[in-house]
Design a protein around this motif. Structure first.
Motif, PDB file in Angstrom:
ATOM      1  N   UNK A 176       2.786   6.467  -7.216  1.00  0.00           N
ATOM      2  CA  UNK A 176       1.652   7.509  -7.806  1.00  0.00           C
ATOM      3  C   UNK A 176       2.088   9.130  -7.351  1.00  0.00           C
ATOM      4  N   UNK A 177       2.984   9.289  -6.079  1.00  0.00           N
ATOM      5  CA  UNK A 177       3.246  10.647  -5.934  1.00  0.00           C
ATOM      6  C   UNK A 177       4.499  10.747  -6.182  1.00  0.00           C
ATOM      7  N   UNK A 178       5.266   9.945  -7.090  1.00  0.00           N
ATOM      8  CA  UNK A 178       6.626  10.196  -7.176  1.00  0.00           C
ATOM      9  C   UNK A 178       7.063  11.570  -8.211  1.00  0.00           C
ATOM     10  N   UNK A 179       5.788  12.124  -8.686  1.00  0.00           N
ATOM     11  CA  UNK A 179       6.209  13.394  -9.637  1.00  0.00           C
ATOM     12  C   UNK A 179       6.017  14.585  -8.510  1.00  0.00           C
ATOM     13  N   UNK A 225      -1.636   0.977 -10.939  1.00  0.00           N
ATOM     14  CA  UNK A 225      -1.154   1.117  -9.610  1.00  0.00           C
ATOM     15  C   UNK A 225      -2.023   1.839  -8.705  1.00  0.00           C
ATOM     16  N   UNK A 226      -2.561   2.865  -9.168  1.00  0.00           N
ATOM     17  CA  UNK A 226      -3.318   3.800  -8.417  1.00  0.00           C
ATOM     18  C   UNK A 226      -4.898   3.487  -8.374  1.00  0.00           C
ATOM     19  N   UNK A 252      -6.305   1.177  -4.828  1.00  0.00           N
ATOM     20  CA  UNK A 252      -7.673   1.207  -4.594  1.00  0.00           C
ATOM     21  C   UNK A 252      -8.075   0.049  -3.726  1.00  0.00           C
ATOM     22  N   UNK A 253      -7.810  -1.188  -4.285  1.00  0.00           N
ATOM     23  CA  UNK A 253      -8.049  -2.477  -3.692  1.00  0.00           C
ATOM     24  C   UNK A 253      -7.227  -2.646  -2.246  1.00  0.00           C
ATOM     25  N   UNK A 302       0.801  -1.190   0.013  1.00  0.00           N
ATOM     26  CA  UNK A 302       0.062   0.031   0.060  1.00  0.00           C
ATOM     27  C   UNK A 302       0.800   1.203  -0.001  1.00  0.00           C
ATOM     28  N   UNK A 303       1.828   1.260   0.849  1.00  0.00           N
ATOM     29  CA  UNK A 303       2.647   2.524   1.035  1.00  0.00           C
ATOM     30  C   UNK A 303       3.503   2.473  -0.400  1.00  0.00           C
TER      31      UNK A 303
END
Length: 418
Positions: free
Chosen positions: A154-157, A203-204, A209-210, A147-148
């Motif tokens: 997804x926040x790597x930008x 991935x997002x 989500x799952x 999860x992390x």
């Protein structure tokens, strides 16, 4: 015949379909209650460490995280959770650490604490993390949170490009068992590229989500419950706080619990872990060196996230049992050299709130075993924690950090001149 088969397998099929709908629906089911947050705060359950839901709920309430490792499980009367309960601290500790967790695990842990922005945290630093090889691959794999990891990807930008590149390359170095899409996405990040549209969608929108729904639904089910242990420990403390009296009590308790050895180690730990092989440790640490380690770089990645979130942090350099140091023949300069290096890395970037317990004038009973705080060690820390815990909001004047990419390099990891 078909009716009989349906009677047998129908309920199972319906249950599976219902579960899949729950896991994959974009609607998140919040099941975290105040009671669950309180239980999770001392559970040291690996699902709490690897999850996000209960930690983010705790950050909205009166908790301040203590990020560390195995020392957090030493729940004697002077443990911060016991003291906070007995003496009614305004905010309470939320314990995040397990044996084997080190800086990179905690970096990803912090990355998933979305509500930590502009708040406080405590980090307990263990010198033994900083070995020449750094965190073992098996330990990192065990504590790696899918999860992390999806959140990081997804926040790597956002945030520091150098930090993101470092974390991605380090995860790939330590874990070769990731899915192909995650591996490809991390490779792109490590190369300084953005992830593809398909990678972001998978991935997002699908996997993360799952995982979030799994965390919401099952992350606090049947947690470890240490409340009775905390209650029992707190009951041994006097009703009124007086540091001198508590110090005498801690010394007395420590002596009573370490009668069967002359190393000031708790008898239960000594008999279980050391008694049969104590002689093998005689002068066994003559060549210990904490100055050369990739852990310094992993630690820096965590500092970047604190900077990104404007988190005010108290860093605690935990002591090592002085009698154990002497018995094992650890070089006299090993801890002072580590101490100097880690403090340089912190202070040169503006992380100035450091509680250093490695140079106490009276080191007796400061550790409960060989390398973990306990008894007087906890009490010394509690004295610093109680005023810090009066307000969980970060002071903006204490978060004016100046990050330096040099601390992510191998040159720094092996530097002995600073």
């Amino acid at each position: 015949m078909k009716k009989k088969l349906w009677m047998i397998f129908g309920p199972v099929i319906v249950a599976i379909v219902a579960l899949l709908i729950l896991l994959w629906t974009p609607i998140h089911f919040k099941t975290v209650t105040t009671k669950k947050v309180d239980q999770a705060s001392t559970s040291l359950d690996v699902r709490v460490l690897k999850g996000e839901s209960v930690k983010n709920a705790a950050e909205k309430e009166n908790y301040i995280p203590i990020i560390g490792s195995s020392e957090l499980s030493r729940m004697d009367p002077f443990h911060p959770s016991s003291m906070a309960q007995k003496y009614h601290w305004k905010n309470k500790p939320f314990l995040l650490g397990n044996p084997g967790t080190a800086s990179l695990t905690q970096t990803l842990n912090v990355s998933g604490m979305s509500n930590l922005k502009n708040q406080k945290a405590v980090v307990i630093i263990s010198p033994q993390w900083f070995t020449k090889k750094g965190v073992p691959s098996d330990a990192f794999k065990y504590f790696l949170s899918p999860l992390q990891l999806t959140g990081f990807i997804v926040n790597s930008d956002h945030g520091s490009k150098k930090m993101n590149e470092y974390i991605a390359s380090r995860v790939l170095e330590l874990d070769d068992s990731l899915g192909s899409i995650e591996t490809d996405a991390l490779t792109r990040i490590a190369d300084g590229k953005n992830i593809t549209s398909f990678q972001r969608f998978y991935i997002n929108d699908l996997k993360r989500n799952s995982l979030q729904n799994q965390d919401d639904l099952f992350g606090t089910v049947a947690l470890n419950d240490h409340q009775k242990k905390i209650d029992q420990a707190a009951s041994k403390l006097p009703d009124n706080y007086d540091y001198k009296d508590l110090n005498k009590l801690a010394t007395k308790m420590a002596k009573n619990h370490s009668r069967e050895n002359d190393l000031q180690i708790g008898d239960s730990f000594y008999n279980k872990e050391l008694y049969k092989r104590i002689s093998t440790y005689k002068n066994a640490h003559r060549h210990v060196d904490y100055k050369h380690s990739p852990e310094y770089n992993d630690f820096q990645a965590m500092l970047y996230l604190f900077n990104q979130n404007h988190t005010e942090v108290m860093f605690v350099i935990q002591p090592v049992n002085q009698k154990w140091i002497e018995y094992t023949g650890m070089p006299k300069k090993a801890l002072p050299d580590f101490d100097k290096k880690i403090k340089y890395q912190l202070q040169s970037q503006g992380f100035n709130n450091i509680v250093d317990l490695t140079h106490e004038k009276d080191p007796n009973y400061i550790a409960e075993d060989t390398i973990h705080m306990g008894w007087r060690g906890w009490l010394l820390l509690d004295k610093k924690l109680e005023p810090y815990y009066k307000n969980k909001k970060a002071n903006p004047n204490n978060t004016k950090y100046e990050m330096n990419d040099y601390f992510l390099t191998k040159k720094w990891a092996n530097n002995t001149k600073f």
